[in-house]
Design a protein around this motif. Structure first.
Motif, mmCIF file in Angstrom:
data_model
loop_
_atom_site.group_PDB
_atom_site.id
_atom_site.type_symbol
_atom_site.label_atom_id
_atom_site.label_comp_id
_atom_site.label_asym_id
_atom_site.label_seq_id
_atom_site.Cartn_x
_atom_site.Cartn_y
_atom_site.Cartn_z
ATOM 1 N N UNK A 56 0.894 -1.154 -0.122
ATOM 2 C CA UNK A 56 -0.003 -0.095 -0.017
ATOM 3 C C UNK A 56 0.783 1.087 -0.083
ATOM 4 N N UNK A 57 1.814 1.211 0.839
ATOM 5 C CA UNK A 57 2.518 2.418 1.221
ATOM 6 C C UNK A 57 3.689 2.588 -0.065
ATOM 7 N N UNK A 58 4.191 1.390 -0.406
ATOM 8 C CA UNK A 58 5.221 1.449 -1.485
ATOM 9 C C UNK A 58 4.690 2.123 -3.155
ATOM 10 N N UNK A 59 3.212 1.569 -3.190
ATOM 11 C CA UNK A 59 2.551 2.157 -4.383
ATOM 12 C C UNK A 59 2.543 3.704 -4.549
ATOM 13 N N UNK A 60 2.448 4.347 -3.173
ATOM 14 C CA UNK A 60 2.418 5.771 -3.069
ATOM 15 C C UNK A 60 3.710 6.335 -2.856
ATOM 16 N N UNK A 139 -0.738 1.984 -12.767
ATOM 17 C CA UNK A 139 -0.757 1.640 -11.467
ATOM 18 C C UNK A 139 -0.346 0.359 -11.187
ATOM 19 N N UNK A 140 0.533 0.104 -9.978
ATOM 20 C CA UNK A 140 0.852 -1.129 -9.847
ATOM 21 C C UNK A 140 -0.401 -2.000 -9.498
ATOM 22 N N UNK A 141 -0.074 -3.242 -9.760
ATOM 23 C CA UNK A 141 -1.099 -4.346 -9.604
ATOM 24 C C UNK A 141 -1.573 -4.648 -8.103
ATOM 25 N N UNK A 142 -0.375 -4.476 -7.227
ATOM 26 C CA UNK A 142 -0.537 -4.870 -5.772
ATOM 27 C C UNK A 142 0.717 -5.895 -5.315
ATOM 28 N N UNK A 143 0.146 -7.141 -5.230
ATOM 29 C CA UNK A 143 1.150 -8.353 -4.913
ATOM 30 C C UNK A 143 1.125 -9.211 -6.086
ATOM 31 N N UNK A 163 11.453 -5.170 -12.249
ATOM 32 C CA UNK A 163 10.379 -4.082 -12.976
ATOM 33 C C UNK A 163 9.159 -4.161 -12.077
ATOM 34 N N UNK A 164 8.870 -5.381 -11.423
ATOM 35 C CA UNK A 164 7.562 -5.377 -10.688
ATOM 36 C C UNK A 164 7.664 -4.405 -9.715
ATOM 37 N N UNK A 165 8.938 -4.541 -8.819
ATOM 38 C CA UNK A 165 9.198 -3.614 -7.745
ATOM 39 C C UNK A 165 9.170 -2.382 -8.104
ATOM 40 N N UNK A 166 9.789 -1.872 -9.172
ATOM 41 C CA UNK A 166 10.085 -0.681 -9.677
ATOM 42 C C UNK A 166 9.058 0.122 -9.918
ATOM 43 N N UNK A 167 7.744 -0.588 -10.595
ATOM 44 C CA UNK A 167 6.609 0.044 -10.913
ATOM 45 C C UNK A 167 5.765 0.097 -9.596
ATOM 46 N N UNK A 168 5.938 -0.466 -8.496
ATOM 47 C CA UNK A 168 5.381 -0.079 -7.091
ATOM 48 C C UNK A 168 4.541 -1.318 -6.593
ATOM 49 N N UNK A 169 4.822 -2.510 -7.294
ATOM 50 C CA UNK A 169 4.166 -3.685 -6.553
ATOM 51 C C UNK A 169 5.307 -4.254 -5.370
#
Ligand code: NAD
Length: 501
Positions: A56-60, A139-143, A163-169
């Motif tokens: 949640x906070x990583x996406x933001x 936006x990121x997908x979540x987990x 890349x998954x981490x970089x875009x906010x997942x």
């Protein structure tokens, strides 16, 4: 024996609740080197819960901050390179120089993930009609879950997850239980880079852990790399549970050799691409397809001494060209394919079946093997032989060679060696394979181009790296917005079909 290999969840090493353990081997000695904890569905639940909380906070988190951490990760990864190569060599068996090559490729994927702001910046159209603006955001997908194979213990997990981490997942990685130590080290490197706890988690295990991930409602997307049989299962199960899935499977990579090719160059490339890493690479050249009997005879004449000269040893033997196979079962499978090819009528030119290394008699070694006169109906040709036994399939002309490639169930990689530009052009136009080499034996593209095979080498949309990896790990929302002036009148409801006239 070293201590147990633990999961890494929410920033901590944990044993998990299952009580299940599996052996990890040193393939050069055949001895058990560690015990690895295997996750149950409950352990997977714990990892997904930690990831969901952190996501949640990583996406933001600002793009600037996320990029700073990816940059740090690159530097920490480079600093840990020798330690990682050692872990890979010990559990996988590949030589240290081969492990260093794997890590160098991983760096490319990390660096490419730094282009994430450009890849996900969306689109904007002003005034599409009636003062309405259209724009899209990614936006990121979540987990998301990544399930990786044994043959690249660090590179494939990095390609699947950075890349998954970089875009906010947040990521739950389920690495191969045969090589669990390097992936755990990756989690520690992320930690040193400043990644918040819970964004990169590692759960070990087998089918039980994988199936728990595939049916977990908290997992939005799954990337898988492994054998075709399991890739298909992962694709079907993940899709059935509403997950976005890309699943990469095995390959049977042909090297077509036209009569005009430089055969000494071809022979050297065939040896490097065919036997490197004991052929435990999804992009390894599996069979040469010389066109014409004369080309075939001349090529085999050059290959035999080169194959015989290959040196086999444990991972830390700096003279070794390649090491053992991953398990005793893999060794037996490869030897069985060689036996079957002979009973099917093929001709053995170099036999590695009785290879033994002094001091390593229980290691999972297979000597370099070359089989000539392989035919398409043989199991040696139809199956992916994941070991240092390579074949020659003779073709009458270029049409037959291309048809052979297209008739095979796999479509991961292929190469053609020729000096004829027209033939090469026709080849890459007609061949039904995802990654194609023209005078390049292992056509793995650079990190900024899409990586992926066709046919039964890949299930689902999405690419392991390249621009499409960023798309895979994000959802697109398209917004139509209008900000009427305070003076705009409303004339009452309008039920006609809205247009942009
Ligand atoms: P594998 O399919 O045995 O295992 C891959 C992953 O799936 C592991 O994490 C494993 O624990 C899990 N798994 C194994 N059996 C399972 C089952 N029945 N149900 C659910 N999960 C299961 O593959 P491997 O032997 O580790 O790796 C080698 C294979 O990977 C080769 O076929 C190779 O070509 C392929 N590979 C493909 C690519 C590619 O890009 N296409 C890249 C690397 C490797």
């Amino acid at each position: 024996m070293s201590s147990d290999v633990q999961h890494f969840v929410g920033g901590e090493s944990v044993t998990g609740r299952s009580g299940r353990l599996g052996d990890v081997y040193n393939p050069a000695t055949g001895e058990v080197s560690a015990q690895c904890n295997y996750a149950s569905a409950e352990d997977v639940d714990d990892a997904v819960a930690a990831a969901t909380l952190a996501a949640k906070s990583w996406a933001k988190t600002s793009i600037a901050k996320r990029l700073e951490i990816i940059f740090n990760f690159r530097n920490e990864f480079l600093a840990a390179r020798n330690e990682l190569a050692e872990l890979i060599g010990r559990e996988h068996g590949k030589t240290l120089s081969d492990a260093q090559g794997e890590l160098q490729r991983a760096v490319e994927a990390i660096e490419f993930a730094c282009s994430m702001p450009h890849l996900t910046k969306g689109e904007y159209s002003m005034n599409i009609g009636g003062e309405i603006d259209n724009f899209s955001i990614q936006q990121p997908l979540g987990v998301v879950a990544s399930i990786s194979p044994f043959n690249f213990p660090a590179m494939v997990p990095i390609m699947m997850s950075t890349m998954a981490v970089a875009v906010g997942n947040a990521v739950v990685l389920k690495p191969s239980e045969r090589v669990p130590s390097a992936p755990v080290e990756l989690a520690r490197i992320w930690e040193r880079a400043g990644l918040p706890p819970g964004i990169f988690n590692v759960v070990h295990g087998d089918k039980e852990a994988v199936d728990a991930l595939l049916s977990h409602p908290g997992i939005s997307a799954v990337s898988f790399v492994g054998s075709t049989k399991v890739a298909e299962h992962v694709y079907e199960e993940g899709c059935r549970h509403g997950q976005r899935v890309m699943a990469f499977g095995g390959g049977k990579n042909h090297m077509i050799v036209l009569p005009d090719a430089d055969l000494d160059l071809v022979a050297d490339h065939f040896i490097g691409a065919g036997y490197g890493s004991a052929a435990q690479r999804c992009m390894a050249i599996s069979v040469a397809v010389p066109v014409g009997e004369e080309t075939a005879d001349a090529l085999v004449e050059r290959l035999v001494p080169r194959v015989e000269a290959l040196k086999i040893g444990p991972y830390d033997d700096t003279e070794a060209d390649f090491g053992p196979l991953i398990t005793r079962q893999s060794k037996q499978t490869v030897e069985r394919f060689i036996d079957e090819s002979l009973s099917d009528g093929a001709e053995l030119r170099v036999d590695g079946r009785s290879f033994e290394l002094d001091g390593y008699e229980n290691g999972f070694f297979v000597g370099s093997t070359l089989v000539d006169h392989v035919r398409p109906d043989m199991s040696f040709y139809r199956e992916e032989v994941f070991g240092p036994a390579r074949g020659i399939v003779r073709a009458g002309d270029i049409d037959e060679a291309i048809q052979l490639v297209n008739d095979h169930e796999f479509g991961n990689g292929v190469a053609m060696f020729t000096r004829d530009g027209h033939a090469a052009h026709r080849f890459f136009e007609e061949v039904d394979v995802g990654m194609i080499g023209v005078n390049v034996p292992v056509p793995v593209p650079a990190g900024y181009h899409n990586f992926g095979g066709l046919k039964r080498s890949k299930f689902g949309e999405g690419y392991l790296f390249g621009p499409d990896a960023a798309r895979f790990y994000t959802k697109i929302k398209t917004i139509s917005a209008r900000w009427p002036a305070p003076s705009d009148n409303v004339d009452g409801p309008d039920l006609t079909m809205p247009t942009n006239e």
